[in-house]
Scaffold this motif. Structure first.
Motif, PDB file in Angstrom:
ATOM      1  N   LYS A  25      12.819 -16.263   5.500  1.00 20.62           N
ATOM      2  CA  LYS A  25      14.247 -16.023   4.420  1.00 20.62           C
ATOM      3  C   LYS A  25      15.048 -16.085   5.726  1.00 20.62           C
ATOM      4  O   LYS A  25      15.641 -16.906   5.588  1.00 20.62           O
ATOM      5  CB  LYS A  25      14.330 -14.797   3.795  1.00 20.62           C
ATOM      6  CG  LYS A  25      13.129 -15.132   2.516  1.00 20.62           C
ATOM      7  CD  LYS A  25      14.045 -15.918   1.403  1.00 20.62           C
ATOM      8  CE  LYS A  25      13.967 -15.750   0.114  1.00 20.62           C
ATOM      9  NZ  LYS A  25      14.429 -16.816  -0.777  1.00 20.62           N
ATOM     10  N   ASP A 119      17.974 -12.568  -5.083  1.00 18.35           N
ATOM     11  CA  ASP A 119      17.266 -13.122  -5.396  1.00 18.35           C
ATOM     12  C   ASP A 119      16.267 -14.103  -6.815  1.00 18.35           C
ATOM     13  O   ASP A 119      16.456 -14.743  -7.132  1.00 18.35           O
ATOM     14  CB  ASP A 119      16.588 -14.301  -4.647  1.00 18.35           C
ATOM     15  CG  ASP A 119      17.701 -15.135  -2.822  1.00 18.35           C
ATOM     16  OD1 ASP A 119      18.246 -15.154  -3.228  1.00 18.35           O
ATOM     17  OD2 ASP A 119      16.878 -14.728  -1.677  1.00 18.35           O
ATOM     18  N   THR A 120      15.837 -12.820  -7.047  1.00 19.94           N
ATOM     19  CA  THR A 120      14.753 -12.546  -7.971  1.00 19.94           C
ATOM     20  C   THR A 120      15.180 -11.248  -8.964  1.00 19.94           C
ATOM     21  O   THR A 120      16.157 -10.789  -8.857  1.00 19.94           O
ATOM     22  CB  THR A 120      13.652 -12.460  -7.792  1.00 19.94           C
ATOM     23  OG1 THR A 120      13.246 -11.273  -7.388  1.00 19.94           O
ATOM     24  CG2 THR A 120      13.202 -13.416  -6.866  1.00 19.94           C
ATOM     25  N   ASP A 121      14.844 -12.154 -10.535  1.00 16.38           N
ATOM     26  CA  ASP A 121      15.149 -10.433 -11.618  1.00 16.38           C
ATOM     27  C   ASP A 121      14.191  -9.199 -10.687  1.00 16.38           C
ATOM     28  O   ASP A 121      14.523  -8.203 -11.451  1.00 16.38           O
ATOM     29  CB  ASP A 121      14.289 -10.749 -12.085  1.00 16.38           C
ATOM     30  CG  ASP A 121      15.729 -11.605 -13.257  1.00 16.38           C
ATOM     31  OD1 ASP A 121      16.697 -12.046 -13.009  1.00 16.38           O
ATOM     32  OD2 ASP A 121      14.671 -12.805 -13.775  1.00 16.38           O
ATOM     33  N   SER A 122      13.532  -9.636 -10.077  1.00 18.18           N
ATOM     34  CA  SER A 122      12.237  -8.280  -9.138  1.00 18.18           C
ATOM     35  C   SER A 122      13.285  -7.306  -8.584  1.00 18.18           C
ATOM     36  O   SER A 122      14.096  -8.358  -6.907  1.00 18.18           O
ATOM     37  CB  SER A 122      11.248  -8.431  -8.755  1.00 18.18           C
ATOM     38  OG  SER A 122      10.402  -7.239  -7.976  1.00 18.18           O
ATOM     39  N   GLN A 123      13.174  -5.956  -8.357  1.00 19.46           N
ATOM     40  CA  GLN A 123      13.890  -5.380  -7.150  1.00 19.46           C
ATOM     41  C   GLN A 123      13.269  -4.516  -6.704  1.00 19.46           C
ATOM     42  O   GLN A 123      13.362  -3.255  -5.606  1.00 19.46           O
ATOM     43  CB  GLN A 123      14.158  -4.469  -8.245  1.00 19.46           C
ATOM     44  CG  GLN A 123      15.878  -4.992  -8.767  1.00 19.46           C
ATOM     45  CD  GLN A 123      16.744  -3.722  -9.973  1.00 19.46           C
ATOM     46  OE1 GLN A 123      16.373  -2.596  -9.760  1.00 19.46           O
ATOM     47  NE2 GLN A 123      17.666  -3.822 -10.870  1.00 19.46           N
ATOM     48  N   ASP A 129      14.928  -9.759  -0.801  1.00 22.36           N
ATOM     49  CA  ASP A 129      16.005 -10.638  -1.817  1.00 22.36           C
ATOM     50  C   ASP A 129      17.551 -10.262  -1.311  1.00 22.36           C
ATOM     51  O   ASP A 129      18.028 -10.873  -1.706  1.00 22.36           O
ATOM     52  CB  ASP A 129      14.662 -10.348  -3.081  1.00 22.36           C
ATOM     53  CG  ASP A 129      14.052 -11.250  -3.093  1.00 22.36           C
ATOM     54  OD1 ASP A 129      13.559 -11.748  -2.902  1.00 22.36           O
ATOM     55  OD2 ASP A 129      13.261 -10.241  -3.842  1.00 22.36           O
TER      56      ASP A 129
END
Length: 265
Positions: A25, A119-123, A129
């Motif tokens: 990333k 970037d994602t729904d996961s934290q 992210d």
């Protein structure tokens, strides 16, 4: 102008994909970035150990370096994600007691990260992210104030303090390195200010130490088995309990946070 330097200090270990994913990333977000692994070998959730590493290592890098610290990094209301600017360095981490301990005695500014979309729904992987995005914004010159709102005060740490009286001090093991050397939470200069020229004795279980040596080999157990453990001056400036060619932590049963008394006579 040189390329951006981003360091990584984590408790991820070396067998999973976490470090590789974060590096990918960073390389995608920041052209020409230099990513430096300080360590991924912090024992999981050991904030005290991570604090010691940050204090001893991060400020050796050039001003402008961005440091991502991911140790015990789960955001809560009490422990938000923050960016701290200190001595020209930027630290992206969780306000879990580590920043307050690492920057104690230094001037710093801190903001709670806000308004930056993951970037994602996961934290569950904020280092990849969120922290990488924040690092990219810092590399682009984004002012600290645009990354969130001011942190009124960093979450206090639970410090391991040195207890002192007229004829003794109580010290603690603040860090154990991979060789088994045990760094005490007192520097040589601090020790000398308490000692004031007096003789001393440090007891570690059944062993008694009454002098400071300046080289590991001065206490080589292969040549002098009667002195298996030594008190020496570490490269960090802290007093250190160590053994030459042996693991002092294992052989002398010393662990992080263990307490010892140094008596003055």
């Amino acid at each position: 102008m040189g390329s951006t330097i981003v360091t990584l200090t984590t408790d991820w270990g070396y067998s999973d994909f976490f470090a590789g994913s974060v590096k990918g990333k960073l390389l995608s977000y920041i052209p020409g970035v230099q990513v430096v692994d300080i360590t991924h070998g912090i024992l999981q959730y050991q904030i005290i150990r991570a604090t010691f590493v940050v204090k001893q290592c991060c400020f050796d890098f050039p001003a402008g370096t961005i440091h991502i610290i991911d140790v015990c990094s789960s955001q809560t209301t009490e422990h938000p994600f923050v960016v701290v600017e200190c001595n020209g360095h930027f630290f992206i981490c969780t306000d879990n007691g580590l920043p307050a301990a690492a920057f104690a005695g230094r001037d710093y500014r801190a903001v709670v990260i806000d308004g930056i979309r993951l970037d994602t729904d996961s934290q569950n992987f904020a280092a990849r992210d969120l922290f990488c995005k924040v690092a990219a914004l810092l590399a682009q010159g984004t002012p600290l104030e645009e990354l969130g709102f001011p942190a009124d005060a960093l979450c206090p740490s639970t410090p391991i303090i040195t207890t002192a009286a007229d004829n003794y001090i109580k010290v603690h093991v603040a860090y154990v390195d991979s060789y088994g050397n045990c760094y005490l939470n007192i520097t040589f200069d601090e020790f000398e200010s308490y000692r004031q020229g007096r003789r001393f004795e440090l007891q570690v279980h059944e062993l008694r130490i009454s002098k400071i040596v300046h080289s590991y080999v001065e206490s080589d157990p292969r040549s002098n088995p009667r002195i298996p453990l030594m008190l020496t001056l570490s490269s960090t400036g802290h007093l250190e309990l160590a053994m030459a060619y042996a693991n002092a932590s294992q052989l002398c049963n010393m662990q992080l946070n263990d307490t010892f008394i140094i008596k003055f006579m």
